[in-house]
Design a protein around this motif. Structure first.
Motif, PDB file in Angstrom:
ATOM      1  N   ILE A  22       0.857  -1.201   0.000  1.00 36.75           N
ATOM      2  CA  ILE A  22       0.000   0.000   0.000  1.00 36.75           C
ATOM      3  C   ILE A  22       0.886   1.243   0.000  1.00 36.75           C
ATOM      4  CG2 ILE A  22      -1.628   1.400   1.369  1.00 36.75           C
ATOM      5  CD1 ILE A  22      -2.859  -1.198   2.386  1.00 36.75           C
ATOM      6  N   SER A  23       1.859   1.261   0.921  1.00 33.47           N
ATOM      7  CA  SER A  23       2.722   2.444   1.066  1.00 33.47           C
ATOM      8  C   SER A  23       3.527   2.737  -0.185  1.00 33.47           C
ATOM      9  CB  SER A  23       3.683   2.269   2.227  1.00 33.47           C
ATOM     10  OG  SER A  23       3.056   2.600   3.423  1.00 33.47           O
ATOM     11  N   ILE A  24       4.152   1.694  -0.740  1.00 29.82           N
ATOM     12  CA  ILE A  24       5.080   1.956  -1.842  1.00 29.82           C
ATOM     13  C   ILE A  24       4.362   2.177  -3.171  1.00 29.82           C
ATOM     14  CG2 ILE A  24       7.010   0.779  -0.729  1.00 29.82           C
ATOM     15  CD1 ILE A  24       6.613  -1.599  -2.433  1.00 29.82           C
ATOM     16  N   SER A  25       3.068   1.810  -3.243  1.00 34.28           N
ATOM     17  CA  SER A  25       2.348   2.057  -4.501  1.00 34.28           C
ATOM     18  C   SER A  25       1.390   3.247  -4.376  1.00 34.28           C
ATOM     19  CB  SER A  25       1.570   0.808  -4.912  1.00 34.28           C
ATOM     20  OG  SER A  25       0.692   0.440  -3.880  1.00 34.28           O
ATOM     21  N   SER A  26       1.446   3.924  -3.227  1.00 29.91           N
ATOM     22  CA  SER A  26       0.548   5.063  -3.016  1.00 29.91           C
ATOM     23  C   SER A  26       1.040   6.291  -3.777  1.00 29.91           C
ATOM     24  CB  SER A  26       0.496   5.364  -1.520  1.00 29.91           C
ATOM     25  OG  SER A  26      -0.138   6.585  -1.323  1.00 29.91           O
ATOM     26  N   ASN A  27       0.103   7.118  -4.242  1.00 30.65           N
ATOM     27  CA  ASN A  27       0.530   8.340  -4.952  1.00 30.65           C
ATOM     28  C   ASN A  27       0.275   9.600  -4.128  1.00 30.65           C
ATOM     29  OD1 ASN A  27      -2.181   8.352  -5.110  1.00 30.65           O
ATOM     30  ND2 ASN A  27      -2.328   8.651  -7.331  1.00 30.65           N
ATOM     31  N   SER A  28       0.019   9.432  -2.835  1.00 27.79           N
ATOM     32  CA  SER A  28      -0.106  10.613  -1.960  1.00 27.79           C
ATOM     33  C   SER A  28       0.575  10.332  -0.625  1.00 27.79           C
ATOM     34  CB  SER A  28      -1.587  10.934  -1.720  1.00 27.79           C
ATOM     35  OG  SER A  28      -2.146   9.962  -0.867  1.00 27.79           O
ATOM     36  N   TRP A  29       0.957  11.407   0.060  1.00 26.33           N
ATOM     37  CA  TRP A  29       1.622  11.257   1.361  1.00 26.33           C
ATOM     38  C   TRP A  29       0.706  10.567   2.362  1.00 26.33           C
ATOM     39  CZ3 TRP A  29       6.552  11.483   1.591  1.00 26.33           C
ATOM     40  CH2 TRP A  29       7.289  12.423   0.861  1.00 26.33           C
ATOM     41  N   ILE A  30      -0.580  10.914   2.316  1.00 27.53           N
ATOM     42  CA  ILE A  30      -1.537  10.328   3.274  1.00 27.53           C
ATOM     43  C   ILE A  30      -1.629   8.813   3.057  1.00 27.53           C
ATOM     44  CG2 ILE A  30      -3.964  10.305   4.026  1.00 27.53           C
ATOM     45  CD1 ILE A  30      -2.649  12.826   4.926  1.00 27.53           C
ATOM     46  N   GLY A  31      -1.588   8.388   1.788  1.00 32.45           N
ATOM     47  CA  GLY A  31      -1.614   6.955   1.471  1.00 32.45           C
ATOM     48  C   GLY A  31      -0.407   6.234   2.065  1.00 32.45           C
ATOM     49  N   CYS A  32       0.763   6.891   1.957  1.00 30.69           N
ATOM     50  CA  CYS A  32       1.985   6.329   2.547  1.00 30.69           C
ATOM     51  C   CYS A  32       1.830   6.180   4.057  1.00 30.69           C
ATOM     52  CB  CYS A  32       3.186   7.239   2.270  1.00 30.69           C
ATOM     53  SG  CYS A  32       3.626   7.325   0.546  1.00 30.69           S
ATOM     54  N   TRP A  33       1.251   7.210   4.668  1.00 30.21           N
ATOM     55  CA  TRP A  33       1.070   7.209   6.127  1.00 30.21           C
ATOM     56  C   TRP A  33       0.121   6.100   6.564  1.00 30.21           C
ATOM     57  CZ3 TRP A  33      -3.368   8.410   9.085  1.00 30.21           C
ATOM     58  CH2 TRP A  33      -3.140   8.527  10.461  1.00 30.21           C
ATOM     59  N   ILE A  34      -0.966   5.904   5.808  1.00 26.40           N
ATOM     60  CA  ILE A  34      -1.936   4.850   6.139  1.00 26.40           C
ATOM     61  C   ILE A  34      -1.259   3.479   6.059  1.00 26.40           C
ATOM     62  CG2 ILE A  34      -4.015   3.647   5.292  1.00 26.40           C
ATOM     63  CD1 ILE A  34      -5.079   6.483   4.519  1.00 26.40           C
ATOM     64  N   GLY A  35      -0.455   3.272   5.003  1.00 27.24           N
ATOM     65  CA  GLY A  35       0.285   2.012   4.854  1.00 27.24           C
ATOM     66  C   GLY A  35       1.198   1.754   6.043  1.00 27.24           C
ATOM     67  N   LEU A  36       1.884   2.818   6.491  1.00 27.29           N
ATOM     68  CA  LEU A  36       2.787   2.696   7.648  1.00 27.29           C
ATOM     69  C   LEU A  36       2.021   2.308   8.912  1.00 27.29           C
ATOM     70  CD1 LEU A  36       5.098   5.786   7.073  1.00 27.29           C
ATOM     71  CD2 LEU A  36       5.857   3.424   7.156  1.00 27.29           C
ATOM     72  N   GLU A  37       0.828   2.899   9.078  1.00 30.48           N
ATOM     73  CA  GLU A  37       0.025   2.598  10.276  1.00 30.48           C
ATOM     74  C   GLU A  37      -0.463   1.152  10.273  1.00 30.48           C
ATOM     75  OE1 GLU A  37      -0.536   4.747  13.039  1.00 30.48           O
ATOM     76  OE2 GLU A  37       1.148   5.501  11.896  1.00 30.48           O
ATOM     77  N   ILE A  38      -0.909   0.679   9.098  1.00 27.81           N
ATOM     78  CA  ILE A  38      -1.363  -0.723   9.006  1.00 27.81           C
ATOM     79  C   ILE A  38      -0.180  -1.652   9.292  1.00 27.81           C
ATOM     80  CG2 ILE A  38      -2.354  -2.500   7.491  1.00 27.81           C
ATOM     81  CD1 ILE A  38      -3.719  -0.207   5.938  1.00 27.81           C
ATOM     82  N   ASN A  39       0.983  -1.259   8.784  1.00 27.91           N
ATOM     83  CA  ASN A  39       2.194  -2.044   9.005  1.00 27.91           C
ATOM     84  C   ASN A  39       2.498  -2.173  10.501  1.00 27.91           C
ATOM     85  OD1 ASN A  39       5.310  -2.070   9.418  1.00 27.91           O
ATOM     86  ND2 ASN A  39       5.016  -2.812   7.351  1.00 27.91           N
ATOM     87  N   LEU A  40       2.402  -1.051  11.199  1.00 26.55           N
ATOM     88  CA  LEU A  40       2.670  -1.046  12.645  1.00 26.55           C
ATOM     89  C   LEU A  40       1.680  -1.944  13.383  1.00 26.55           C
ATOM     90  CD1 LEU A  40       3.664   0.130  15.398  1.00 26.55           C
ATOM     91  CD2 LEU A  40       2.221   2.090  14.968  1.00 26.55           C
ATOM     92  N   LEU A  41       0.389  -1.797  13.050  1.00 26.85           N
ATOM     93  CA  LEU A  41      -0.646  -2.533  13.779  1.00 26.85           C
ATOM     94  C   LEU A  41      -0.671  -4.016  13.421  1.00 26.85           C
ATOM     95  CD1 LEU A  41      -3.483   0.126  13.718  1.00 26.85           C
ATOM     96  CD2 LEU A  41      -2.039  -0.511  15.637  1.00 26.85           C
ATOM     97  N   SER A  42      -0.049  -4.397  12.299  1.00 22.58           N
ATOM     98  CA  SER A  42       0.002  -5.829  11.988  1.00 22.58           C
ATOM     99  C   SER A  42       1.282  -6.476  12.524  1.00 22.58           C
ATOM    100  CB  SER A  42      -0.108  -6.056  10.483  1.00 22.58           C
ATOM    101  OG  SER A  42       0.896  -5.350   9.813  1.00 22.58           O
ATOM    102  N   PHE A  43       2.322  -5.665  12.787  1.00 23.94           N
ATOM    103  CA  PHE A  43       3.564  -6.247  13.304  1.00 23.94           C
ATOM    104  C   PHE A  43       3.481  -6.503  14.809  1.00 23.94           C
ATOM    105  CE2 PHE A  43       8.278  -5.922  14.261  1.00 23.94           C
ATOM    106  CZ  PHE A  43       8.584  -7.147  13.698  1.00 23.94           C
TER     107      PHE A  43
END
Length: 336
Positions: A22-43
């Motif tokens: 999600i993060s690396i294929s996102s085309n907006s900063w907010i998309g990158c941030w959402i990907g990072l948050e999902i990553n944190l909550l799944s790790f």
């Protein structure tokens, strides 16, 4: 941790992979941030373990540091949207965004959480933390990189990674400082090109996966366990090959990506930086050789309580990897 027998862990593991995409294929900063948050909550569910207090503490520390970095990142991108015109502010915001990504990776000078958390994790989780968890922050960093700032960070990473590992007795902390040092090389490779960074990351992941598999199979967490255990000499030779390869000694495959980075740095007249990097690599090789020397020299009794999860299939895999580590450089020389 056995992924196959636990469906919820399997789910979180797939979410971890998915969030990076999600993060690396996102085309907006907010998309990158959402990907990072999902990553944190799944790790966090992957690393927390109700039976192990250290793992629970590690998951809490991990959550706090990543949250701080995420807040910093969100604040920076929102400020960037508001203050788009101001050049001085843009320069400051690029440092802010870079810092929050460096904090997510566990890079120096924001590295203090990294060795502590690594100490509480299993080898499999350590492998994820040292490889997969660096992909998203690195790619986001490459979108908005501040070169002057990153040069300072590279030097800090290289020095702290080398000196921090000198007085460690825990193998996990040792691998953590080794990871911090390799992060310095990785950041310098991302300044060259994204392909170079990807090549370095794949090579580093390959070498770290061997070490983590090795230590998991031998059930090792501290240096002294390596010479309490009266190991098979073939295991010791494999350990030697893979440690030397991870340190980046010439005949082994681990030297190859470092060699390319050295070439680029010398071509771009970054002589002081590459000098520091090579000197610190020697320190890292020193503490790897110290471990291997002890393992080869001391041959104590085999303890009754010593549990080793080694079987022929896994061991032949390790042998194959070690063979690749040893001969990979010869093939690469032909291609180069």
């Amino acid at each position: 941790m056995n992924l196959y027998n636990n469906s919820s862990k399997m789910f979180f593991f797939f979410m971890l992979m998915f969030s990076t995409l999600i993060s690396i294929s996102s085309n907006s900063w907010i998309g990158c941030w959402i990907g990072l948050e999902i990553n944190l909550l799944s790790f966090i569910p992957l690393i927390s373990n109700s039976t192990n207090l250290l793992a629970t503490e590690a998951s809490l520390k991990y959550f706090l540091t990543q949250s701080i970095a995420s807040i910093n990142f969100l604040f920076s991108i929102l400020s960037k949207m508001i203050l788009l015109k101001n050049f001085e502010m843009n320069y400051f915001l690029s440092i802010m965004i870079n810092s929050s990504m460096l904090m997510k990776m566990g890079s120096a000078p924001f590295h203090f959480w990294f060795p502590n958390i690594v100490e509480g994790l299993s080898w499999f989780n350590n492998f994820i933390l040292m490889t997969w968890q660096k992909i998203t922050p690195m790619i986001i960093l490459s979108y908005y990189i501040n070169k002057n700032f990153i040069f300072i960070i590279i030097i800090l990473n290289i020095i702290i990674g080398a000196l921090g590992g000198l007085n460690q007795t825990s193998l996990r902390k040792l691998m953590a400082f080794s990871s911090i040092n390799n992060l310095g090389w990785m950041l310098s490779s991302i300044l060259i090109s994204e392909n170079m960074w990807m090549f370095y990351l794949i090579m580093y992941s390959f070498l770290i996966s061997i070490m983590c598999l090795f230590f998991y199979m031998l059930n090792m967490f501290y240096i002294n366990q390596l010479f309490i255990n009266n190991m098979n000499s073939l295991i010791k030779i494999n350990l030697l090959i893979n440690f030397m390869s991870l340190g980046g000694l010439p005949p082994f495959i681990g030297f190859f990506p470092k060699w390319i980075i050295m070439n680029f740095m010398i071509n771009n007249q970054l002589y002081l930086l590459i000098f520091i990097m090579i000197m610190m690599s020697l320190i890292i090789l020193f503490f790897y050789i110290r471990i291997i020397y002890s393992t080869f020299m001391f041959n104590y009794l085999k303890m009754k309580w010593f549990k080793i999860f080694i079987n022929n299939k896994k061991f032949s895999l390790i042998n194959m990897f070690s063979f690749f580590s040893l001969t990979g450089m010869i093939f690469n020389s032909f291609f180069f």
